[in-house]
Write a protein that holds these residues in place. Structure first.
Motif, PDB file in Angstrom:
ATOM      1  N   MET A  21     -26.753  45.394 120.830  1.00 58.19           N
ATOM      2  CA  MET A  21     -26.606  46.002 119.930  1.00 58.19           C
ATOM      3  C   MET A  21     -25.383  45.066 118.955  1.00 58.19           C
ATOM      4  N   ALA A  22     -25.120  43.615 119.858  1.00 54.06           N
ATOM      5  CA  ALA A  22     -23.680  42.939 119.087  1.00 54.06           C
ATOM      6  C   ALA A  22     -25.217  42.617 117.835  1.00 54.06           C
ATOM      7  N   TYR A  23     -26.259  42.125 118.110  1.00 53.40           N
ATOM      8  CA  TYR A  23     -27.073  41.671 116.570  1.00 53.40           C
ATOM      9  C   TYR A  23     -27.320  42.881 115.639  1.00 53.40           C
ATOM     10  N   LEU A  24     -27.474  43.179 116.002  1.00 53.00           N
ATOM     11  CA  LEU A  24     -27.821  44.787 115.237  1.00 53.00           C
ATOM     12  C   LEU A  24     -26.198  45.239 114.808  1.00 53.00           C
ATOM     13  N   GLN A  41     -26.790  50.974 123.691  1.00 53.97           N
ATOM     14  CA  GLN A  41     -28.259  51.048 123.532  1.00 53.97           C
ATOM     15  C   GLN A  41     -29.078  51.186 122.759  1.00 53.97           C
ATOM     16  N   SER A  42     -28.994  52.506 123.193  1.00 55.74           N
ATOM     17  CA  SER A  42     -30.112  53.574 121.694  1.00 55.74           C
ATOM     18  C   SER A  42     -29.734  53.890 120.874  1.00 55.74           C
ATOM     19  N   GLY A  43     -28.195  53.228 119.769  1.00 56.91           N
ATOM     20  CA  GLY A  43     -28.448  53.154 118.421  1.00 56.91           C
ATOM     21  C   GLY A  43     -28.086  53.579 118.156  1.00 56.91           C
ATOM     22  N   ASN A  44     -26.538  53.514 118.444  1.00 54.69           N
ATOM     23  CA  ASN A  44     -25.443  54.142 117.337  1.00 54.69           C
ATOM     24  C   ASN A  44     -24.571  53.480 117.074  1.00 54.69           C
TER      25      ASN A  44
END
Length: 178
Positions: A21-24, A41-44
Motif C-alpha cells: 500500500m505504501a507503493y500505491l 491491504q484491501s484498497g482504501n
C-alpha cells in the motif's frame, strides 16, 4: 477536497494484487494527488485533490493499471458520505458488528430493483438500503450465502464494492485527521 477511494477487486494474490500500500500511495502522489494515505491491504485510499470525480476515477485506475498491472474499479466517496453511511447503520448492538458490511457504488441505484431486493427473503442474511450505501448483515452461520458484491452487481447492473463497518468507521476517522 478530501476524497476516499475504495478500490473494487483487490485480491491477495494474482493479477489484481497491490504489492504494498505504501507503493500505491507513492504512485498516486506521483500522479498529482496530495496527502495520500492508505488503510489496510484491501484498497482504501484517502487523498486530496481539486479534480472532478470522473477525472479522479480515470487517473487512479490508469495509474494503478500502468504501474502495478491491476485492473480495478474505483469507487469515490467524500468523508461526509462515509460518516453518514456509518451513522445510518440500521443494525444495533444486538448484531455481531464484525458481520455488518456496507456496499458502495458511484452509480445511481434503481429504486424498483432495490425495492425488489428489499422484499426478498435472504434467510439468515439481511439486506437494507440506506441513503449512502447498502447494508448487509452476513452471519457466519448463515445456511445459504447469497448476499455478496457479485450478486448485487448482477441484480442492480452496476459496479459496487463492499467494506466492513469497522473499516468505514476507521476511514471516516482517518479522513478527519489528515
Amino acid at each position: 477536497m478530501k476524497k476516499i477511494i475504495l478500490l473494487r477487486g483487490v485480491t491477495p494474490t494474482g493479477r489484481n494484487r497491490i504489492p504494498k500500500m505504501a507503493y500505491l500511495a507513492e504512485i498516486l502522489t506521483e500522479a498529482g494527488f496530495d496527502n495520500v494515505q492508505t488503510y489496510i491491504q484491501s484498497g482504501n485510499v484517502i487523498l486530496e485533490t481539486a479534480l472532478s470525480d470522473e477525472t479522479i476515477r480515470k487517473l487512479v485506475h490508469d495509474t494503478i493499471l500502468e504501474k502495478i498491472g491491476a485492473d480495478l474499479s474505483v469507487i469515490i466517496k467524500t468523508p461526509a458520505q462515509l460518516e453518514m453511511a456509518f451513522q445510518e447503520n440500521p443494525f444495533d448492538e444486538t448484531y455481531d458488528l464484525s458481520r455488518i458490511h456496507l456496499v458502495f457504488t458511484n452509480d445511481d441505484l434503481d429504486t424498483e430493483a432495490l425495492n425488489g431486493l428489499s422484499q426478498t427473503d435472504f434467510g439468515d442474511e439481511t439486506f437494507v438500503a440506506g441513503s449512502e450505501c447498502l447494508y448487509l448483515y452476513l452471519p457466519r452461520d448463515a445456511k445459504k450465502k447469497r448476499l455478496n458484491t457479485n450478486f448485487l452487481e448482477k441484480q442492480l447492473g452496476i459496479c459496487m464494492t463492499m467494506r466492513k463497518l469497522s473499516v468505514i468507521k476507521r476511514l471516516s476517522e482517518l479522513s478527519l485527521l489528515f
